[in-house]
Design an enzyme around this catalytic site. Structure first.
Site, PDB file in Angstrom:
ATOM      1  CB  SER A   1      -0.943  -0.005   1.201  1.00  0.00           C
ATOM      2  OG  SER A   1      -0.205  -0.177   2.400  1.00  0.00           O
TER       3      SER A   1
ATOM      4  CD  GLU B   1       0.605   7.725   5.353  1.00  0.00           C
ATOM      5  OE1 GLU B   1       0.331   6.684   5.967  1.00  0.00           O
ATOM      6  OE2 GLU B   1       1.129   8.722   5.882  1.00  0.00           O
TER       7      GLU B   1
ATOM      8  CG  ASP C   1       1.484  14.370  15.980  1.00  0.00           C
ATOM      9  OD1 ASP C   1       1.572  13.655  16.995  1.00  0.00           O
ATOM     10  OD2 ASP C   1       2.012  14.100  14.904  1.00  0.00           O
TER      11      ASP C   1
ATOM     12  CG  PHE D   1      10.175  12.979   8.152  1.00  0.00           C
ATOM     13  CD1 PHE D   1       9.557  14.213   8.288  1.00  0.00           C
ATOM     14  CD2 PHE D   1      10.183  12.392   6.897  1.00  0.00           C
ATOM     15  CE1 PHE D   1       8.977  14.857   7.202  1.00  0.00           C
ATOM     16  CE2 PHE D   1       9.609  13.024   5.804  1.00  0.00           C
ATOM     17  CZ  PHE D   1       9.015  14.265   5.957  1.00  0.00           C
TER      18      PHE D   1
ATOM     19  CG  HIS E   1       1.120   2.042   4.782  1.00  0.00           C
ATOM     20  ND1 HIS E   1       0.009   2.104   3.976  1.00  0.00           N
ATOM     21  CD2 HIS E   1       1.241   3.279   5.343  1.00  0.00           C
ATOM     22  CE1 HIS E   1      -0.530   3.318   4.054  1.00  0.00           C
ATOM     23  NE2 HIS E   1       0.209   4.048   4.870  1.00  0.00           N
TER      24      HIS E   1
HETATM   25  C1  FAD Z   1       0.137   4.957  10.153  1.00  0.00           C
HETATM   26  C2  FAD Z   1       0.049   6.356  10.713  1.00  0.00           C
HETATM   27  C3  FAD Z   1      -0.717   7.319  10.059  1.00  0.00           C
HETATM   28  C4  FAD Z   1      -0.812   8.614  10.574  1.00  0.00           C
HETATM   29  N1  FAD Z   1      -1.575   9.551   9.902  1.00  0.00           N
HETATM   30  C5  FAD Z   1      -1.718  10.801  10.414  1.00  0.00           C
HETATM   31  C6  FAD Z   1      -2.551  11.778   9.753  1.00  0.00           C
HETATM   32  O1  FAD Z   1      -3.107  11.523   8.691  1.00  0.00           O
HETATM   33  N2  FAD Z   1      -2.692  12.991  10.335  1.00  0.00           N
HETATM   34  C7  FAD Z   1      -2.078  13.316  11.515  1.00  0.00           C
HETATM   35  O2  FAD Z   1      -2.256  14.449  11.999  1.00  0.00           O
HETATM   36  N3  FAD Z   1      -1.295  12.423  12.167  1.00  0.00           N
HETATM   37  C8  FAD Z   1      -1.108  11.177  11.634  1.00  0.00           C
HETATM   38  N4  FAD Z   1      -0.307  10.252  12.294  1.00  0.00           N
HETATM   39  C9  FAD Z   1       0.389  10.658  13.515  1.00  0.00           C
HETATM   40  C10 FAD Z   1      -0.486  10.424  14.778  1.00  0.00           C
HETATM   41  O3  FAD Z   1      -1.620  11.251  14.726  1.00  0.00           O
HETATM   42  C11 FAD Z   1       0.381  10.754  16.000  1.00  0.00           C
HETATM   43  O4  FAD Z   1       1.392   9.804  16.155  1.00  0.00           O
HETATM   44  C12 FAD Z   1      -0.386  10.990  17.301  1.00  0.00           C
HETATM   45  O5  FAD Z   1       0.518  11.569  18.227  1.00  0.00           O
HETATM   46  C13 FAD Z   1      -0.953   9.724  17.949  1.00  0.00           C
HETATM   47  O6  FAD Z   1      -1.989   9.225  17.235  1.00  0.00           O
HETATM   48  P1  FAD Z   1      -2.624   7.772  17.596  1.00  0.00           P
HETATM   49  O7  FAD Z   1      -3.762   7.594  16.699  1.00  0.00           O
HETATM   50  O8  FAD Z   1      -1.562   6.755  17.624  1.00  0.00           O
HETATM   51  O9  FAD Z   1      -3.117   8.091  19.087  1.00  0.00           O
HETATM   52  P2  FAD Z   1      -3.546   7.173  20.318  1.00  0.00           P
HETATM   53  O10 FAD Z   1      -3.740   5.762  19.936  1.00  0.00           O
HETATM   54  O11 FAD Z   1      -4.678   7.891  20.976  1.00  0.00           O
HETATM   55  O12 FAD Z   1      -2.250   7.238  21.256  1.00  0.00           O
HETATM   56  C14 FAD Z   1      -1.618   8.497  21.537  1.00  0.00           C
HETATM   57  C15 FAD Z   1      -0.911   8.399  22.897  1.00  0.00           C
HETATM   58  O13 FAD Z   1      -1.891   8.321  23.934  1.00  0.00           O
HETATM   59  C16 FAD Z   1      -1.721   7.135  24.702  1.00  0.00           C
HETATM   60  N5  FAD Z   1      -3.070   6.636  24.991  1.00  0.00           N
HETATM   61  C17 FAD Z   1      -3.919   6.029  24.160  1.00  0.00           C
HETATM   62  N6  FAD Z   1      -5.083   5.762  24.781  1.00  0.00           N
HETATM   63  C18 FAD Z   1      -4.964   6.254  26.042  1.00  0.00           C
HETATM   64  C19 FAD Z   1      -5.823   6.301  27.185  1.00  0.00           C
HETATM   65  N7  FAD Z   1      -7.060   5.790  27.145  1.00  0.00           N
HETATM   66  N8  FAD Z   1      -5.352   6.893  28.315  1.00  0.00           N
HETATM   67  C20 FAD Z   1      -4.108   7.439  28.375  1.00  0.00           C
HETATM   68  N9  FAD Z   1      -3.250   7.397  27.333  1.00  0.00           N
HETATM   69  C21 FAD Z   1      -3.671   6.815  26.179  1.00  0.00           C
HETATM   70  C22 FAD Z   1      -0.911   6.185  23.815  1.00  0.00           C
HETATM   71  O14 FAD Z   1      -0.131   5.266  24.588  1.00  0.00           O
HETATM   72  C23 FAD Z   1      -0.024   7.173  23.052  1.00  0.00           C
HETATM   73  O15 FAD Z   1       1.097   7.535  23.830  1.00  0.00           O
HETATM   74  C24 FAD Z   1      -0.151   8.949  11.786  1.00  0.00           C
HETATM   75  C25 FAD Z   1       0.639   7.979  12.437  1.00  0.00           C
HETATM   76  C26 FAD Z   1       0.757   6.687  11.910  1.00  0.00           C
HETATM   77  C27 FAD Z   1       1.628   5.683  12.593  1.00  0.00           C
END
Ligand code: FAD
Length: 298
Positions: free
Chosen positions: A27, A29, A121, A230, A280
């Site tokens: 895939s 991105e 983020d 990055f 990916h």
């Molecule tokens: C494949 C991929 C695609 C991405 N695409 C984008 C994009 O399109 N746009 C963008 O802005 N960013 C993107 N990101 C970056 C991502 O948004 C950041 O890494 C962000 O900081 C965390 O997102 P997450 O979905 O992993 O968050 P989460 O899964 O919510 O985790 C974030 C943090 O919170 C902690 N956490 C999770 N749940 C809880 C809870 N219930 N209580 C306390 N702590 C908790 C986790 O351990 C982690 O440290 C991408 C990252 C990846 C790997």
């Protein structure tokens, strides 16, 4: 023409159904470009990568939800015009659940069946993520919300070297388990350069009961200062020997690209042999490095 489009739309699938077969999924991105010239270039890149028969492509969601409309438009267009399944990235940043529901309505209307649920983020200038009023604070909450609609295949992000904010890999993995329990049907990793990190992460995830496919995220290095930026942002570690090789040729883009391709080819071979269900590619909207890697993998 209408018949061809109908056939294409019938062929569109939930991504998770393409993982776990005899052939690993490939895939790509992309990110939403800033202007029309960038959009045209993106579609040229998509056309150059399409012959490699990707299982799906994905389009990111700009920081702070800034590209919301464009992300929706691009995934719809890729599906309609190119006939490749597309996955929309969606984040919790700066949006209420109603607004997120509105984006999902648009995706549904465009025939998009795949969404990666992300927290996002912190917006530029902010040091930590703030849960928006009326919105969600974690990707797992967004995944549960999307699951409630019953129509989308949901992916989630994961971090072989742990998410930068997590106090430990163990706690990050526990949160990841919540995200899967909430609805994530597949996971895509953050970029990494040492396969040992991926394999030990998968092993630890399996030991915790995370059974969903964990797709490996690979970014070919094409520019030394860019990759340093990055990796500093996302917390991925560059093996010292690789960094040294890159630094000695940093001023020569061709030589940097060649080292980046060689490393990625070696990574992909080992990942596929080791059972990764998919690769990916973080393409940065360019095809050259990814095309070269895929040619050498054939
Ligand atoms: C494949 C991929 C695609 C991405 N695409 C984008 C994009 O399109 N746009 C963008 O802005 N960013 C993107 N990101 C970056 C991502 O948004 C950041 O890494 C962000 O900081 C965390 O997102 P997450 O979905 O992993 O968050 P989460 O899964 O919510 O985790 C974030 C943090 O919170 C902690 N956490 C999770 N749940 C809880 C809870 N219930 N209580 C306390 N702590 C908790 C986790 O351990 C982690 O440290 C991408 C990252 C990846 C790997």
């Amino acid at each position: 023409m209408a018949f061809a489009l109908l056939l294409r739309s019938l062929a569109l699938m939930r991504i998770v159904e393409k993982l776990g077969g005899s052939r690993a999924a490939i895939s790509f991105e992309f990110f939403p470009p800033k202007d029309q010239e960038g959009v045209d270039r993106l579609f040229k890149t998509v056309a150059e990568l399409a012959p490699f028969a990707p299982s799906y492509v994905s389009v990111t969601y700009g920081a702070g939800g800034s590209t919301r409309q464009l992300t929706v438009e691009l995934v719809g267009r890729i599906q309609r015009e190119v006939g490749i399944d597309a996955m929309a990235h969606l984040t919790c940043v700066g949006a209420t659940r109603e607004e997120l529901g509105g984006v999902l309505d648009q995706l549904e209307a465009a025939g998009v069946q795949n969404v990666i649920a992300l927290r996002g983020d912190p917006p530029q200038g902010a040091t930590s993520f703030m849960t928006p009023a009326g919105g969600f604070g974690h990707a797992s909450e967004l995944a549960a919300f999307i699951k409630g609609r019953g129509t989308f295949c949901i992916a989630g992000a994961c971090y072989p070297e742990k998410h930068p904010e997590a106090v430990s890999l163990e706690s990050d993995l526990e949160r990841l388990k919540h995200k899967v329990d909430a609805g994530a049907e597949l996971l895509i990793t953050q970029l990494f350069f040492d396969n040992a990190d991926y394999f030990s992460f998968v092993e630890r995830a399996r030991a915790l009961g995370i059974r969903v496919p964990i797709v490996a995220g690979i970014m070919p290095v094409t520019n030394v200062s860019q990759i340093k930026r990055f990796t500093a942002m996302c917390g991925a570690r560059m093996p010292g020997e690789l960094m040294q090789r890159l630094e000695t040729v940093a001023a020569d883009p061709e030589a940097v690209g060649e080292i980046g391709v060689q490393h990625a080819v070696q990574q992909c071979r080992e990942l596929l042999e080791g059972g990764a269900p998919g690769i990916h590619f973080y393409t940065l909207n360019r095809s050259k490095a990814t095309v070269e890697i895929l040619k050498r993998l054939r």
